[in-house]
Design a protein around this motif. Structure first.
Motif, short mmCIF file in Angstrom:
data_model
loop_
_atom_site.label_atom_id
_atom_site.label_comp_id
_atom_site.label_asym_id
_atom_site.label_seq_id
_atom_site.Cartn_x
_atom_site.Cartn_y
_atom_site.Cartn_z
N ALA A 17 10.63 5.64 30.07
CA ALA A 17 9.64 6.35 29.14
C ALA A 17 8.44 5.11 29.00
N GLU A 18 8.75 3.71 29.31
CA GLU A 18 7.79 2.82 29.35
C GLU A 18 6.94 2.91 30.36
N THR A 19 7.54 3.28 31.78
CA THR A 19 6.60 3.41 32.75
C THR A 19 5.68 4.68 32.68
N ALA A 20 6.24 5.81 31.94
CA ALA A 20 5.32 7.03 31.89
C ALA A 20 4.31 6.81 30.79
N ILE A 21 4.44 5.85 29.91
CA ILE A 21 3.60 5.55 28.74
C ILE A 21 2.57 4.69 29.39
N ALA A 22 2.82 3.92 30.19
CA ALA A 22 1.80 3.10 31.14
C ALA A 22 0.93 3.86 31.89
N GLN A 23 1.33 5.01 32.43
CA GLN A 23 0.63 5.91 32.97
C GLN A 23 -0.31 6.81 32.32
N ASN A 24 -0.13 6.55 31.02
CA ASN A 24 -0.75 7.58 30.18
C ASN A 24 -0.17 8.96 29.86
N HIS A 25 0.92 9.07 30.28
CA HIS A 25 1.92 10.28 29.78
C HIS A 25 1.84 10.50 28.40
N ASP A 26 2.02 11.72 28.13
CA ASP A 26 2.41 11.99 26.51
C ASP A 26 4.07 12.27 26.60
N TRP A 202 9.91 6.25 40.39
CA TRP A 202 10.03 7.39 41.07
C TRP A 202 10.57 8.67 40.37
N LEU A 203 11.38 8.38 39.55
CA LEU A 203 11.57 9.58 38.39
C LEU A 203 10.47 10.03 37.95
N VAL A 204 9.48 9.31 37.30
CA VAL A 204 8.28 10.03 36.80
C VAL A 204 7.17 10.59 37.83
N GLN A 205 7.42 9.84 38.92
CA GLN A 205 6.60 10.67 40.16
C GLN A 205 7.10 11.79 40.21
N LEU A 206 8.45 12.17 40.44
CA LEU A 206 9.00 13.32 40.67
C LEU A 206 8.69 14.41 39.56
#
Length: 329
Positions: A17-26, A202-206
């Motif tokens: 979750a932190e990784t995705a938020i840092a990449q500006n995902h909702d 990598w999970l966020v990338q997938l």
């Protein structure tokens, strides 16, 4: 990307979750507890309730990341979300394989029979439960809309098991004034640790339009002796290493792999040595990138989490060192 994380408050899920938020995902997290990272929407729900995901199933999602382990949870989630989610990324485990003896095996290796029950209660059924979870994902989303990630040993900052913090902590703070550290006689044992931050990225990338399919996700394979050398280098330890025979350790009830009164990562049974030596070529080709082991160990030590969860206590190690030294000629 509008991302739904089934979990998101415990170690791996929260890091995702932190990784995705840092990449500006909702990011929306569905979990029983609290502790979702700042910037995520938290929906509290108990996945033991078959209708727990009804509310989020009414929304559209670009992707779902699921860290679940109970087959019923994953069956219900995939059925509820198949029509409203674009992709489903499931975190499975290397424990799904029927044999852990072969070295270099890839994703085509034979699997355990899937658990038929909705929940497992014995740790012995963990691998079979994950196989059942994988089956549910593929049945609902198909291979083209899913990614199944068979993770190996996860380590790094926040490791709740203590397996990846014991050795750097032990070398940083030896139990004896002489700086001696007790190690098992298993220099060639394969070890592999994937940093939680690398796996999460990598999970966020997938999820964000990455590759589909099934992947082994493990760290670089390092002989146990090399792993210990990396941990010593991180801490600057220069004291003696006292090597104990595996039978000697087992006779004194020193446990393997993890938990209290153990020597973490040690596996005496060679039929398990392939567990940490699987092929990750497919994952690397799909974008999995790994940081150096030294960075993972140094950051895990600095985080200082889960001390005492795994390994020998200082008094236990001192007793064993004294006894072993007395027996040696």
């Amino acid at each position: 990307m509008k991302l739904l994380i089934l979990g998101g408050t415990a170690w791996l899920g929260r890091t995702v979750a932190e990784t995705a938020i840092a990449q500006n995902h909702d990011v929306t997290c569905v979990a029983r507890g609290t502790g979702a990272p700042v910037g995520a929407r938290l929906i509290r729900a108990d996945r033991d309730d078959e209708g727990a995901l009804d509310a989020v199933a009414a929304e559209r999602w670009d992707a779902v990341i699921d860290v679940g382990r109970q087959p019923g949870h994953v069956r219900w989630a995939t059925a509820a979300l198949a029509a409203t989610a674009g992709r489903y990324v499931f975190v499975s485990s290397a424990n799904v394989y029927a044999s852990q003896a072969e070295h270099g095996a890839d994703e085509g290796a034979a699997l355990l029979a899937p658990l038929t029950a909705d929940a497992y209660t014995s740790p012995d059924d963990y691998g079979a439960a994950k196989v059942a979870c994988e089956t549910a994902v593929l049945d609902a989303f198909g291979e083209a809309r899913s990614a199944i990630v068979r993770a190996g040993l996860i380590g790094g900052p926040g490791d709740p098991s203590g397996r990846t913090t014991y050795w750097p902590r032990r070398f940083a703070r030896p139990s004896s004034p002489s700086g001696e550290v007790l190690i098992p006689d298993a220099p060639d044992l394969p070890t592999a640790i994937i940093d939680v931050r690398d796996l999460a990225a990598w999970l966020v990338q997938l999820a964000d339009g990455g590759a589909s399919g099934t992947y082994n996700a493990q760290g670089d394979v390092r002989a146990f002796a090399d792993h210990l050398a990396a941990a010593r280098a991180v801490t600057g330890h220069a004291g003696p290493l006292v090597v104990a025979a595996e039978d000697w350790l087992r006779e004194r009830d020193v446990a393997e792999w993890s938990g209290p009164r153990s020597l973490p990562l040690w596996l005496a049974d060679r039929t398990w040595w392939g567990m940490n030596d699987r092929s990750t070529a497919r994952a690397r080709a799909a974008g999995l990138a790994l940081r150096p082991l030294s960075e993972t160990l140094a950051d895990a030590l600095a985080a200082g989490h889960a001390e005492g969860k795994a390994g020998l206590s200082d008094p236990d190690e001192r007793v064993l060192l004294t006894e072993l030294t007395r027996e040696q000629p």
